[in-house]
Design an enzyme around this catalytic site. Structure first.
Site, PDB file in Angstrom:
ATOM      1  N   TYR A  21      19.229  96.997  61.109  1.00  0.00           N
ATOM      2  CA  TYR A  21      20.293  97.130  62.110  1.00  0.00           C
ATOM      3  C   TYR A  21      21.695  96.928  61.538  1.00  0.00           C
ATOM      4  CZ  TYR A  21      16.163  96.512  65.056  1.00  0.00           C
ATOM      5  OH  TYR A  21      14.927  96.653  65.626  1.00  0.00           O
ATOM      6  N   ASP A  22      22.652  97.636  62.141  1.00  0.00           N
ATOM      7  CA  ASP A  22      24.068  97.448  61.797  1.00  0.00           C
ATOM      8  C   ASP A  22      24.796  96.660  62.881  1.00  0.00           C
ATOM      9  OD1 ASP A  22      23.737  99.123  59.529  1.00  0.00           O
ATOM     10  OD2 ASP A  22      23.837 100.864  60.891  1.00  0.00           O
ATOM     11  N   ASP A  23      24.313  96.818  64.125  1.00  0.00           N
ATOM     12  CA  ASP A  23      24.994  96.190  65.262  1.00  0.00           C
ATOM     13  C   ASP A  23      24.051  95.226  65.970  1.00  0.00           C
ATOM     14  OD1 ASP A  23      27.532  97.735  65.270  1.00  0.00           O
ATOM     15  OD2 ASP A  23      26.165  99.423  65.602  1.00  0.00           O
TER      16      ASP A  23
END
Lengths: 301, 301
Positions: free
Chosen positions: B20-22
């Site tokens: 994940y990035d967010d």
């Protein structure tokens, strides 16, 4: 089965009157509209009395006690006694004293007005909340600690409370989280018709508590048969010889039909002739007429 | 399909973070419990930031604006910017300005606190009601005449209003009887957990109006996807590369799953490990761990 029969002739009126000994009346939309007495309504009540019929006035309004409600009649020129009136506040008090038999050391937490307090007092039931001025304030930070279930509270009773606030809702909710606390509503009318508009009804006081507590109150107003049971307990009548008169199909007429009473629907209130004759009408009414005063008007002509 | 996978090893944490990035966070029950920061929650947020992850804090609390909510974080020793916070009051303001595009000459009638007013103002939306002291009073007899639908009101917006009263409910109901009036709720949480007890939640403000108007509001809080749409519009992220972290299955986890995000459930709040593993769990969570702080604790050991 035959549909609702409209009463228009002298013979039909006479047959109708001979069928019943007791007449239960909804008030607004039957006897009056707002502050306006409906034509020949008073004369019809007098005529029924002269024929020895018993009259019972059934109202969901819980803000006034029976005693206070007689003044509304008097103002419109109709003489009634408090004993002839059966309101949802009184119904709630009777239910607590006679059906539930609330222990004498238990109190009722009231969301509502003086009518409820007076009727509870008349049955010797202790209460808190209601019109207590110390609760007509904002919730304070310390209340979040202070509000805890009160073991002396055996019931939360919700009627129309024109002074509803977050503090009272919180006290009610915290006490309703105790499963033993009885949850009653004087009535659950969604709206309160006044001045030609629909204001929030008594049901809007219990709605937040239903959502938050995941519990359902027993309603002591029309069309709940809990109210009918209280009326039957007090007046001791034969349902088949009693007639419910009203202007709303989903409350008054349902109340009468489910109670095993005869029904007379009048066109001076909420529902229309099309409503009562509709194939999908919420309830099958026995008789209807244009207005209650037709009884007097037809017999005298 | 495989059930929820518990994250307990360094390899699992690393794989999870790489996915994940967010990261979207529910706050109470994830970062803190009441006024108590949870172990290693702050360190985990710092660690995520150091790895270049974007953090978004999603709260249904509408009583505080994003700016005011940063102070809650600061008090617990977590530094966040208002831009990283997405509350249901802000969500409502965004919905009205960007989705509904409420005409500039229309106002919002607010049942709620300053948080809603501040967020509406930040989007240039006019409002009435809210914290207006002139409405913090009993309804007066003349109000039954005076309260009429106001053509300048285009929306009724309900959040948690600690100063709710019959006057404000009446104004809201009369305006909701105009079908064109938009009906929104910041959120419809039935309860507001505080001081270890359940007080009436924001949903108890709209519940009376739902009953009386026979209308349903659009909710701008979790788990409503209207809130997710507002978040996606603002932060422009790829759902598959974003993860919702929360402690409640029926709100936080449902919110994430229905939005197409990954999900991380933590055991420091409302629901339990048995709840998430139950065959009839309300929603299928992807991952779970004992507490958010495990991310830091496991990586550092």
């Amino acid at each position: 089965m035959a549909g609702p029969a409209k009463i228009t002739t002298k013979e039909q009126v006479e047959e109708f009157l001979n069928s019943y000994d007791d007449f239960l009346f909804d008030c607004d939309g039957v006897l009056w509209q707002g502050d306006q007495l409906l034509p020949y309504a008073a004369e019809t009540l007098d005529l029924l009395r002269s024929k020895g019929k018993r009259l019972i006035f059934v109202t969901n309004n819980s803000t006034k006690s029976r005693q206070a409600y007689t003044k509304k009649f008097a103002k419109l020129g109709i003489t009634v006694t408090a004993e002839e009136i059966f309101g949802s506040a009184y119904s709630s008090a009777i239910y607590l004293s006679k059906v539930v038999k609330l222990p004498k050391d238990k109190k009722v937490l009231v969301l509502g007005e003086a009518g409820i307090e007076e009727e509870l007092a008349s049955e010797g039931i202790q209460y808190v909340g209601g019109t207590d001025p110390s609760l007509r304030r904002d919730i304070a930070p310390e209340d979040y600690d202070k509000i805890v279930p009160d073991p002396s509270i055996g019931c939360v009773l919700c009627g129309l409370d024109l002074h509803i606030n977050y503090l009272k809702l919180s006290m009610a909710l915290i006490n309703l989280q105790v499963p033993e606390t009885i949850f009653l509503a004087t009535n659950i009318d969604s709206t309160y018709p006044t001045n030609g508009k629909l204001f929030p009804g008594a049901g809007t006081m219990s709605a937040p508590l239903i959502l938050a507590s995941k519990r359902q109150p027993i309603s002591l107003g029309k069309p709940s048969q809990a109210m009918m049971d209280c009326i039957k307990a007090k007046f001791d009548f034969a349902p088949a010889r009693a007639c419910m008169v009203g202007d709303r199909l989903d409350t008054d007429m349902r109340f009468g039909v489910e109670g095993g009473l005869g029904t007379l629907f009048v066109l001076t209130g909420v529902n229309t002739e099309a409503d009562v004759l509709a194939a999908d009408a919420p309830v099958a009414v026995k008789n209807y007429m244009s207005k209650l005063g037709d009884i007097y008007e037809i017999l005298k002509n």
